[in-house]
Design an enzyme around this catalytic site. Structure first.
Site, PDB file in Angstrom:
ATOM      1  CB  SER A 138      -0.758 102.218  98.211  1.00 39.34           C
ATOM      2  OG  SER A 138      -1.030 100.856  97.980  1.00 39.34           O
TER       3      SER A 138
ATOM      4  CG  ASP B 264      -3.671  98.875 104.777  1.00 39.65           C
ATOM      5  OD1 ASP B 264      -4.176  98.097 103.945  1.00 39.65           O
ATOM      6  OD2 ASP B 264      -2.958  99.844 104.463  1.00 39.65           O
TER       7      ASP B 264
ATOM      8  CG  HIS C 292      -4.576 100.807 101.642  1.00 37.67           C
ATOM      9  ND1 HIS C 292      -3.272 100.622 102.034  1.00 37.67           N
ATOM     10  CD2 HIS C 292      -4.533 100.949 100.289  1.00 37.67           C
ATOM     11  CE1 HIS C 292      -2.481 100.643 100.970  1.00 37.67           C
ATOM     12  NE2 HIS C 292      -3.219 100.850  99.899  1.00 37.67           N
TER      13      HIS C 292
END
EC number: 3.1.2.12
Length: 278
Positions: free
Chosen positions: A145, A223, A256
């Site tokens: 991320s 995600d 995620h």
């Protein structure tokens, strides 16, 4: 340097250290996994950069990377995601301030005093690791991320420093998504030309063919941030235009979280090993 923790792990050692950072003007912690020694050859290093709200322990405790790192003989180094402390500027939002350094060098007050994570990762931390541990100078970088953004910009801005780069669900085009716009306008000011220096897509378009290194990106198609914040297809198109050797894998059903990372971290370690252990 002060050791905070040490645990035996897959015949190696998982450690946590604190040191005073001259770059960030505060004490910093990092975690390191030292695989069991194989011969007299110093092992290479994989740096892992974590995402928003994380510290140096998230990957250590959730990713399950130590078993394969021990097998391959790769040192894992996990820095924190920002400077920290009572005197370090902060924000109430989860996506700004402590835990959200975005791996750049801030130029705006009050952030510029401490938020120089790019310099810390490029210079101070690798020098410290080299001086305190028996490691080779061969290194690769990966992250998740915000940390995927960090890994990509570190690789793109420092040709020749890393053998390979990988990322899980990276923020690839921060100039154009809410997380990046909020962070960049705060840390760097309103001049959007200054933002381009920290944007993987912009850096990819400005890259030279001879500087390209093998790149692996995994992205879950479940995600919740995929459409609004991540947009890996934008970087994939830049890589295509620049003939950059990048593999983007869309993983069906994955989100995620660290469950996603744990599912594919072995692939990433073996990917990096191809180049680190040459």
């Amino acid at each position: 340097m002060e050791m905070l923790e040490e645990h035996r792990c897959f015949e190696g050692w998982q450690q946590r250290w604190r040191h005073d950072s001259s770059t960030l003007n505060c004490p910093m912690t990092f975690s390191i996994f030292l695989p069991p020694p194989r011969d007299h050859t110093p092992p290479p290093v994989l740096y892992w950069l974590s995402g928003l709200t994380c510290n140096d322990e998230n990957f250590t405790t959730k990713a399950g990377a130590q078993r394969v790192a021990a097998e391959l003989g790769i040192v894992l180094v996990m820095p924190d995601t920002s400077p920290r402390g009572e005197k370090v500027a902060n924000d109430d939002g989860y996506d700004l301030g402590q835990g959200a350094g975005f791996y750049l060098n801030a130029t705006q007050p009050p952030w510029a005093t401490h938020y120089r994570m790019y310099d810390y990762l490029r210079d101070e931390l690798p020098a410290l690791v080299q001086s305190q541990f028996n490691v080779s100078d061969r290194c690769a970088i990966s992250g998740h991320s915000m940390g995927g953004h960090g890994a990509l910009i570190m690789a793109l801005k420092n040709p020749g420093k890393y053998t390979s780069v990988s990322a899980f669900a990276p923020i690839v085009n921060p100039c154009s998504v809410p997380w990046g716009i909020k962070a960049f306008s705060t840390y760097l000011g309103e001049d959007k030309n200054a933002w381009l220096e920290w944007d993987s897509c912009a850096l990819m378009y400005a890259s030279n063919a001879q500087d390209a290194i093998p790149t692996l990106i995994d992205q879950g198609d479940n995600d919740q941030f995929l459409a609004d914040q991540l947009q890996p297809a934008v970087l994939a198109e830049a890589a295509r235009q620049k003939a950059w050797p990048m593999t983007l894998r869309i993983q069906p059903g994955y989100d995620h979280s660290y469950y996603f990372i744990a599912s594919f971290i072995e692939d990433h370690l073996r990917f990096h090993a191809q180049y680190l252990l040459k």
